[in-house]
Design a protein around this motif. Structure first.
Motif, PDB file in Angstrom:
ATOM      1  N   UNK A   3      -5.340   0.852   3.690  1.00  0.00           N
ATOM      2  CA  UNK A   3      -4.854   0.141   4.823  1.00  0.00           C
ATOM      3  C   UNK A   3      -5.814  -0.394   5.946  1.00  0.00           C
ATOM      4  N   UNK A   4      -7.006   0.112   5.662  1.00  0.00           N
ATOM      5  CA  UNK A   4      -8.076  -0.276   6.394  1.00  0.00           C
ATOM      6  C   UNK A   4      -8.841  -1.485   5.932  1.00  0.00           C
TER       7      UNK A   4
ATOM      8  N   UNK B  73       0.712  -1.232   0.000  1.00  0.00           N
ATOM      9  CA  UNK B  73       0.017   0.133   0.034  1.00  0.00           C
ATOM     10  C   UNK B  73       0.765   1.307  -0.033  1.00  0.00           C
ATOM     11  N   UNK B  74       0.294   2.385  -0.329  1.00  0.00           N
ATOM     12  CA  UNK B  74       0.980   3.584  -0.381  1.00  0.00           C
ATOM     13  C   UNK B  74       1.574   3.964   0.791  1.00  0.00           C
ATOM     14  N   UNK B  75       0.863   3.702   2.017  1.00  0.00           N
ATOM     15  CA  UNK B  75       1.518   4.009   3.467  1.00  0.00           C
ATOM     16  C   UNK B  75       2.559   2.807   3.618  1.00  0.00           C
ATOM     17  N   UNK B  76       2.687   1.864   3.159  1.00  0.00           N
ATOM     18  CA  UNK B  76       3.501   0.982   3.480  1.00  0.00           C
ATOM     19  C   UNK B  76       4.899   1.304   2.525  1.00  0.00           C
TER      20      UNK B  76
ATOM     21  N   UNK C 232      10.709  11.859  -2.121  1.00  0.00           N
ATOM     22  CA  UNK C 232      10.531  13.037  -3.146  1.00  0.00           C
ATOM     23  C   UNK C 232       9.474  12.659  -4.311  1.00  0.00           C
ATOM     24  N   UNK C 233       9.510  11.453  -4.575  1.00  0.00           N
ATOM     25  CA  UNK C 233       8.723  10.691  -5.671  1.00  0.00           C
ATOM     26  C   UNK C 233       7.369  10.735  -5.379  1.00  0.00           C
ATOM     27  N   UNK C 234       7.070  10.124  -3.966  1.00  0.00           N
ATOM     28  CA  UNK C 234       5.824   9.902  -3.550  1.00  0.00           C
ATOM     29  C   UNK C 234       5.024  11.436  -3.130  1.00  0.00           C
ATOM     30  N   UNK C 235       6.112  12.195  -2.715  1.00  0.00           N
ATOM     31  CA  UNK C 235       5.578  13.682  -2.529  1.00  0.00           C
ATOM     32  C   UNK C 235       4.928  14.314  -3.793  1.00  0.00           C
ATOM     33  N   UNK C 236       5.782  13.963  -4.817  1.00  0.00           N
ATOM     34  CA  UNK C 236       5.206  14.469  -6.143  1.00  0.00           C
ATOM     35  C   UNK C 236       3.940  13.832  -6.786  1.00  0.00           C
ATOM     36  N   UNK C 237       3.665  12.525  -6.236  1.00  0.00           N
ATOM     37  CA  UNK C 237       2.356  11.753  -6.519  1.00  0.00           C
ATOM     38  C   UNK C 237       1.269  12.457  -5.816  1.00  0.00           C
TER      39      UNK C 237
ATOM     40  N   UNK D 240      -3.439   4.209  -3.046  1.00  0.00           N
ATOM     41  CA  UNK D 240      -2.957   3.233  -4.088  1.00  0.00           C
ATOM     42  C   UNK D 240      -2.413   2.040  -3.498  1.00  0.00           C
ATOM     43  N   UNK D 241      -2.445   1.047  -4.369  1.00  0.00           N
ATOM     44  CA  UNK D 241      -1.949  -0.301  -3.869  1.00  0.00           C
ATOM     45  C   UNK D 241      -1.141  -0.761  -5.279  1.00  0.00           C
ATOM     46  N   UNK D 242       0.245  -1.225  -4.784  1.00  0.00           N
ATOM     47  CA  UNK D 242       0.966  -1.748  -5.882  1.00  0.00           C
ATOM     48  C   UNK D 242       1.084  -3.306  -5.767  1.00  0.00           C
ATOM     49  N   UNK D 243       1.165  -3.943  -6.909  1.00  0.00           N
ATOM     50  CA  UNK D 243       1.083  -5.389  -6.811  1.00  0.00           C
ATOM     51  C   UNK D 243       2.237  -5.956  -7.767  1.00  0.00           C
ATOM     52  N   UNK D 244       3.094  -6.840  -7.286  1.00  0.00           N
ATOM     53  CA  UNK D 244       4.183  -7.510  -8.080  1.00  0.00           C
ATOM     54  C   UNK D 244       3.545  -8.700  -8.675  1.00  0.00           C
ATOM     55  N   UNK D 245       3.745  -8.992 -10.130  1.00  0.00           N
ATOM     56  CA  UNK D 245       3.091 -10.144 -10.720  1.00  0.00           C
ATOM     57  C   UNK D 245       4.388 -10.922 -11.357  1.00  0.00           C
ATOM     58  N   UNK D 246       4.787 -11.794 -10.761  1.00  0.00           N
ATOM     59  CA  UNK D 246       5.848 -12.717 -11.024  1.00  0.00           C
ATOM     60  C   UNK D 246       5.338 -13.633 -12.202  1.00  0.00           C
ATOM     61  N   UNK D 247       6.051 -13.527 -13.355  1.00  0.00           N
ATOM     62  CA  UNK D 247       5.726 -14.594 -14.548  1.00  0.00           C
ATOM     63  C   UNK D 247       6.615 -15.645 -14.999  1.00  0.00           C
ATOM     64  N   UNK D 248       6.316 -16.281 -15.935  1.00  0.00           N
ATOM     65  CA  UNK D 248       7.326 -17.581 -16.273  1.00  0.00           C
ATOM     66  C   UNK D 248       8.516 -16.838 -17.070  1.00  0.00           C
ATOM     67  N   UNK D 249       9.638 -17.445 -16.818  1.00  0.00           N
ATOM     68  CA  UNK D 249      10.829 -17.115 -17.757  1.00  0.00           C
ATOM     69  C   UNK D 249      11.080 -15.837 -17.625  1.00  0.00           C
ATOM     70  N   UNK D 250      11.039 -15.060 -16.431  1.00  0.00           N
ATOM     71  CA  UNK D 250      11.554 -13.680 -16.109  1.00  0.00           C
ATOM     72  C   UNK D 250      10.457 -12.474 -16.698  1.00  0.00           C
ATOM     73  N   UNK D 251       9.282 -12.975 -17.194  1.00  0.00           N
ATOM     74  CA  UNK D 251       8.389 -12.029 -17.882  1.00  0.00           C
ATOM     75  C   UNK D 251       7.419 -11.576 -16.730  1.00  0.00           C
ATOM     76  N   UNK D 252       7.927 -10.451 -16.066  1.00  0.00           N
ATOM     77  CA  UNK D 252       7.339 -10.407 -14.975  1.00  0.00           C
ATOM     78  C   UNK D 252       6.207  -9.011 -15.308  1.00  0.00           C
TER      79      UNK D 252
END
Length: 226
Positions: A130-131, A77-80, A93-98, A106-118
């Motif tokens: 966060x709630x 999450x953005x707080x994390x 600085x980047x998050x301040x700009x956002x 917002x929430x960010x998600x990592x998506x691990x894919x096959x053969x390094x295609x993430x």
């Protein structure tokens, strides 16, 4: 589903029901970073000012969120992100700009894919995520990850060797930058019907009927750069 755009539209519709207000999906070429110029990005309902900033070389290139979520995720999450990056000036600085652009919750998600295609996805919610119960974000992540894996599978079903003409390559590159047929016609100084003809040829060569699949397959095969 075999249509990548339909897959992403389905995912976004499901996420709207979970309170999402905008969504982005980033398909990363093999062995490249999530902030690479060759990473394909599909978005819905992002603030216009944020989109303008993100496609500029400096803003996109210095985005620290993908690295944070791959290191500390797969859901962040953005707080994390604030907490994880508080000792890093570039992150702060980047998050301040956002936040100045109205990007929050917002929430960010990592998506691990096959053969390094993430892949990588972000989503903004009407309420502070966060709630949310952890299970809610885990379910959303599972849905997006399933979509990413299916998109990777669709990509693998494309032809191993494809040749595009110079004009076909230009059309696909502008499609990948989100331009409509009318926009592409104006940019290339050709008629919209000619653009549609080139588009049909590209679809036939890349074995698809939608823009997202065509663009990602062309990136995968090294036929275009964005």
């Amino acid at each position: 589903m075999e249509d990548c755009e339909a897959i992403l539209e389905y995912v976004y519709t499901a996420c709207l029901e979970q309170g999402a207000t905008w969504f982005s999906y980033h398909f990363t070429p093999v062995f490249e970073s999530q902030t690479s110029r060759n990473t394909f990005i599909w978005t819905r309902d992002f603030p216009v000012e944020y989109q303008k900033r993100y496609i500029s070389d400096d803003f996109r290139g210095r985005d620290p969120i993908p690295q944070l979520v791959f290191e500390h995720g797969p859901v962040l999450t953005w707080t994390e992100a604030r907490t994880r990056g508080k000792a890093m000036v570039d992150v702060t600085v980047y998050l301040d700009d956002l936040e100045k652009l109205g990007v929050d919750n917002w929430v960010a998600f990592a998506l691990f894919g096959p053969r390094n295609r993430d892949g990588f996805a972000t989503m903004r919610f009407a309420e502070d995520p966060d709630g949310f119960p952890k299970q809610r974000l885990q379910q959303i992540h599972s849905l997006i990850l399933s979509a990413h894996l299916q998109i990777c599978k669709v990509m693998d079903e494309g032809r191993a060797s494809v040749a595009l003409s110079e004009r076909e390559r230009e059309v696909v590159e502008w499609m990948g930058r989100g331009k409509s047929s009318g926009d592409i016609a104006a940019i290339l100084a050709i008629s919209p019907e000619t653009v549609r003809t080139y588009t049909r040829r590209v679809y036939d060569k890349l074995q698809t009927n939608d823009r997202v699949t065509a663009t990602v397959r062309a990136l995968k095969l090294g036929l275009i750069e964005l």
